[in-house]
Motif scaffolding. Structure first.
Motif, PDB file in Angstrom:
ATOM      1  N   ILE A  27       0.837  -1.208   0.000  1.00 47.56           N
ATOM      2  CA  ILE A  27       0.000   0.000   0.000  1.00 47.56           C
ATOM      3  C   ILE A  27       0.870   1.255   0.000  1.00 47.56           C
ATOM      4  CG2 ILE A  27      -1.643   1.350   1.365  1.00 47.56           C
ATOM      5  CD1 ILE A  27      -2.843  -1.315   2.318  1.00 47.56           C
ATOM      6  N   SER A  28       1.969   1.209   0.773  1.00 48.71           N
ATOM      7  CA  SER A  28       2.863   2.374   0.902  1.00 48.71           C
ATOM      8  C   SER A  28       4.298   1.938   0.616  1.00 48.71           C
ATOM      9  CB  SER A  28       2.758   2.979   2.305  1.00 48.71           C
ATOM     10  OG  SER A  28       1.431   3.342   2.615  1.00 48.71           O
ATOM     11  N   PRO A  29       4.698   1.889  -0.651  1.00 48.18           N
ATOM     12  CA  PRO A  29       6.031   1.401  -1.030  1.00 48.18           C
ATOM     13  C   PRO A  29       7.184   2.192  -0.421  1.00 48.18           C
ATOM     14  CG  PRO A  29       4.588   1.513  -2.940  1.00 48.18           C
ATOM     15  CD  PRO A  29       3.877   2.213  -1.831  1.00 48.18           C
ATOM     16  N   ASP A  30       6.916   3.425   0.009  1.00 50.50           N
ATOM     17  CA  ASP A  30       7.976   4.253   0.576  1.00 50.50           C
ATOM     18  C   ASP A  30       8.302   3.897   2.026  1.00 50.50           C
ATOM     19  OD1 ASP A  30       8.262   5.648  -1.784  1.00 50.50           O
ATOM     20  OD2 ASP A  30       6.880   7.253  -1.198  1.00 50.50           O
ATOM     21  N   LEU A  31       7.554   2.980   2.599  1.00 51.34           N
ATOM     22  CA  LEU A  31       7.847   2.565   3.977  1.00 51.34           C
ATOM     23  C   LEU A  31       9.243   1.958   4.067  1.00 51.34           C
ATOM     24  CD1 LEU A  31       4.492   0.884   5.114  1.00 51.34           C
ATOM     25  CD2 LEU A  31       5.547   2.924   6.117  1.00 51.34           C
ATOM     26  N   THR A  32       9.896   2.198   5.198  1.00 49.59           N
ATOM     27  CA  THR A  32      11.207   1.608   5.453  1.00 49.59           C
ATOM     28  C   THR A  32      11.099   0.431   6.412  1.00 49.59           C
ATOM     29  OG1 THR A  32      12.223   3.800   5.193  1.00 49.59           O
ATOM     30  CG2 THR A  32      13.561   2.086   6.246  1.00 49.59           C
ATOM     31  N   LEU A  33      10.160   0.516   7.348  1.00 45.88           N
ATOM     32  CA  LEU A  33      10.089  -0.475   8.424  1.00 45.88           C
ATOM     33  C   LEU A  33       8.640  -0.659   8.856  1.00 45.88           C
ATOM     34  CD1 LEU A  33      12.306  -1.972  10.204  1.00 45.88           C
ATOM     35  CD2 LEU A  33      11.906  -0.194  11.893  1.00 45.88           C
ATOM     36  N   VAL A  34       8.254  -1.913   9.049  1.00 47.90           N
ATOM     37  CA  VAL A  34       6.914  -2.211   9.536  1.00 47.90           C
ATOM     38  C   VAL A  34       7.029  -3.176  10.715  1.00 47.90           C
ATOM     39  CG1 VAL A  34       4.677  -3.273   9.021  1.00 47.90           C
ATOM     40  CG2 VAL A  34       5.818  -1.868   7.282  1.00 47.90           C
ATOM     41  N   TYR A  35       6.355  -2.829  11.815  1.00 43.62           N
ATOM     42  CA  TYR A  35       6.306  -3.717  12.972  1.00 43.62           C
ATOM     43  C   TYR A  35       4.909  -3.687  13.544  1.00 43.62           C
ATOM     44  CZ  TYR A  35       6.889   0.383  16.108  1.00 43.62           C
ATOM     45  OH  TYR A  35       6.731   1.565  16.789  1.00 43.62           O
ATOM     46  N   CYS A  36       4.708  -4.255  14.705  1.00 40.91           N
ATOM     47  CA  CYS A  36       3.355  -4.403  15.246  1.00 40.91           C
ATOM     48  C   CYS A  36       3.388  -4.196  16.764  1.00 40.91           C
ATOM     49  CB  CYS A  36       2.813  -5.791  14.906  1.00 40.91           C
ATOM     50  SG  CYS A  36       3.821  -7.131  15.571  1.00 40.91           S
ATOM     51  N   GLU A  37       2.300  -4.512  17.408  1.00 39.63           N
ATOM     52  CA  GLU A  37       2.272  -4.513  18.867  1.00 39.63           C
ATOM     53  C   GLU A  37       2.778  -5.865  19.361  1.00 39.63           C
ATOM     54  OE1 GLU A  37      -1.692  -3.515  20.003  1.00 39.63           O
ATOM     55  OE2 GLU A  37      -1.585  -1.500  19.119  1.00 39.63           O
ATOM     56  N   ALA A  38       3.136  -5.938  20.635  1.00 41.58           N
ATOM     57  CA  ALA A  38       3.810  -7.140  21.132  1.00 41.58           C
ATOM     58  C   ALA A  38       3.323  -7.525  22.531  1.00 41.58           C
ATOM     59  CB  ALA A  38       5.320  -6.913  21.161  1.00 41.58           C
ATOM     60  N   GLU A  39       3.518  -8.798  22.828  1.00 47.22           N
ATOM     61  CA  GLU A  39       3.241  -9.324  24.162  1.00 47.22           C
ATOM     62  C   GLU A  39       4.438 -10.123  24.662  1.00 47.22           C
ATOM     63  OE1 GLU A  39      -0.272 -11.657  24.493  1.00 47.22           O
ATOM     64  OE2 GLU A  39      -1.634 -10.003  23.971  1.00 47.22           O
ATOM     65  N   LYS A  40       4.564 -10.194  25.972  1.00 44.71           N
ATOM     66  CA  LYS A  40       5.587 -11.017  26.606  1.00 44.71           C
ATOM     67  C   LYS A  40       4.977 -12.360  27.000  1.00 44.71           C
ATOM     68  CE  LYS A  40       7.520  -6.807  28.642  1.00 44.71           C
ATOM     69  NZ  LYS A  40       7.840  -6.109  29.917  1.00 44.71           N
ATOM     70  N   PHE A  41       5.815 -13.386  27.074  1.00 46.24           N
ATOM     71  CA  PHE A  41       5.321 -14.679  27.539  1.00 46.24           C
ATOM     72  C   PHE A  41       6.440 -15.446  28.221  1.00 46.24           C
ATOM     73  CE2 PHE A  41       7.220 -15.787  23.542  1.00 46.24           C
ATOM     74  CZ  PHE A  41       7.526 -17.140  23.577  1.00 46.24           C
ATOM     75  N   ASP A  42       6.106 -16.558  28.799  1.00 43.20           N
ATOM     76  CA  ASP A  42       6.997 -17.431  29.571  1.00 43.20           C
ATOM     77  C   ASP A  42       7.058 -16.953  31.017  1.00 43.20           C
ATOM     78  OD1 ASP A  42       8.741 -19.402  30.429  1.00 43.20           O
ATOM     79  OD2 ASP A  42      10.044 -19.263  28.692  1.00 43.20           O
ATOM     80  N   GLU A  43       8.208 -16.477  31.513  1.00 37.27           N
ATOM     81  CA  GLU A  43       8.329 -16.127  32.923  1.00 37.27           C
ATOM     82  C   GLU A  43       7.660 -14.798  33.263  1.00 37.27           C
ATOM     83  OE1 GLU A  43      12.323 -16.431  34.282  1.00 37.27           O
ATOM     84  OE2 GLU A  43      12.558 -18.491  33.611  1.00 37.27           O
ATOM     85  N   GLU A  44       7.256 -14.075  32.238  1.00 35.15           N
ATOM     86  CA  GLU A  44       6.494 -12.832  32.415  1.00 35.15           C
ATOM     87  C   GLU A  44       5.495 -12.762  31.283  1.00 35.15           C
ATOM     88  OE1 GLU A  44       7.302  -8.011  32.332  1.00 35.15           O
ATOM     89  OE2 GLU A  44       8.947  -9.350  32.874  1.00 35.15           O
ATOM     90  N   SER A  45       4.304 -12.299  31.542  1.00 32.63           N
ATOM     91  CA  SER A  45       3.286 -12.249  30.497  1.00 32.63           C
ATOM     92  C   SER A  45       2.572 -10.904  30.517  1.00 32.63           C
ATOM     93  CB  SER A  45       2.268 -13.379  30.681  1.00 32.63           C
ATOM     94  OG  SER A  45       1.610 -13.256  31.926  1.00 32.63           O
ATOM     95  N   GLY A  46       1.899 -10.617  29.415  1.00 34.62           N
ATOM     96  CA  GLY A  46       1.151  -9.378  29.303  1.00 34.62           C
ATOM     97  C   GLY A  46       1.644  -8.517  28.160  1.00 34.62           C
ATOM     98  N   LYS A  47       0.940  -7.460  27.890  1.00 37.14           N
ATOM     99  CA  LYS A  47       1.261  -6.556  26.786  1.00 37.14           C
ATOM    100  C   LYS A  47       2.614  -5.897  27.018  1.00 37.14           C
ATOM    101  CE  LYS A  47      -0.678  -2.710  24.123  1.00 37.14           C
ATOM    102  NZ  LYS A  47      -0.595  -3.418  22.835  1.00 37.14           N
TER     103      LYS A  47
END
Length: 291
Positions: free
Chosen positions: A110-130
């Motif tokens: 959609i936007s070829p000029d983008l350099t970097l794309v990422y998202c939201e994240a969660e932790k897991f294993d010994e710690e969990s949550g957003k």
């Protein structure tokens, strides 16, 4: 043209026990035009056997071996052997959501000029949550890393900045890479969904790095990119304040504030300005004593 190849690069050093989860998350992708390169960074565990089993499952999985050289070198090796237009690094103990690659590629189309794309994240294993990461800006990036290692970018941009710096041997190599990639401009997009899962372990590489050398890497990074850091800090007062905050964040047992300031000033400003700053500190102390 509308279905570009994405190369997922998975460096692995003594993380064979977690590797199947990472590779399963790649196999589960709703986007099908990918290859996944597992780079065995001199592991003495069962990494090779695990990778071999996944190659039998799906020919899109590939395997490389190198003598232990660190995560930057392992990522570079995998990317150098990759055929994709886009690169997605994935640590062997982390996971991605099934829609991550599809949504990230769609954003680039959609936007070829983008350099970097990422998202939201969660932790897991010994710690969990957003995992609450601050919104991206170059200003914020100069103070702390706000983009995890598993973001999608173009292979040609990896080539442009000469890859990951192998001198970043004690960690935060992804932070340095993002700075190299973005400091002269570039568009960044964060997808509005949770697509990355970051494993928290007390004995993880990140935890050990934070205790044993991250300040060295931070110093090296600021020396390598003085144009970026000087431009973003704007003043020595702001720079000094950030150094103190960063020390607290990584919970290093440093002897004094002056130790952190010395490291930065010796590199950035030379001994003349350092001497002036030291004199200012002494004068301030004398004034406090007089009061």
């Amino acid at each position: 043209m509308n279905d570009p190849l994405v190369s997922v690069v998975v460096p692995c050093f003594r993380q064979g026990q977690f590797l199947p989860e990472a590779l399963q998350s790649v196999l589960d992708q709703t986007y099908h035009n990918w290859e996944c390169i597992v780079v065995n960074d001199g592991s003495s565990d069962n990494t090779e056997q695990v990778a071999a089993a996944w190659i039998k499952k799906d020919k899109r999985f590939k395997y490389l071996y190198q003598d232990n050289s660190g995560v930057s070198s392992a990522r570079n090796s995998g990317i150098a052997h990759s055929k994709g237009e886009y690169i997605l690094p994935l640590d062997a103990d982390d996971k991605i959501a099934p829609e991550y690659i599809e949504k990230a590629v769609e954003a680039f189309l959609i936007s070829p000029d983008l350099t970097l794309v990422y998202c939201e994240a969660e932790k897991f294993d010994e710690e969990s949550g957003k995992w609450n990461l601050a919104p991206f800006s170059l200003h914020t990036m100069s103070r702390k890393n706000v983009i995890f290692c598993s973001a999608l970018y173009k292979k040609k941009d990896w080539e442009r900045v000469c890859g990951y710096d192998i001198n970043m041997s004690k960690g935060i190599e992804d932070w340095e890479f993002w700075i190299a990639l973005l400091k002269h401009g570039g568009m960044v997009k964060q997808l509005n969904f949770t697509g990355f899962y970051y494993r928290i372990r007390n004995n993880s590489r990140t935890a050990l790095v934070e205790k044993n050398g991250i300040i060295d890497m931070y110093e090296y990074m600021t020396v390598k990119h003085p144009d970026f850091f000087v431009g973003q800090y704007g003043s020595f007062i702001e720079m000094e304040r950030n150094m103190l905050n960063y020390r607290k964040e990584v919970d290093l047992q440093l002897k004094s504030e002056k130790f952190v300031v010395d490291l930065f000033c010796k590199r950035f400003f030379g001994f003349t300005i350092f001497g002036r700053l030291d004199s200012i500190k002494n004068l301030q102390e004398k004034k406090r004593n007089v009061k």
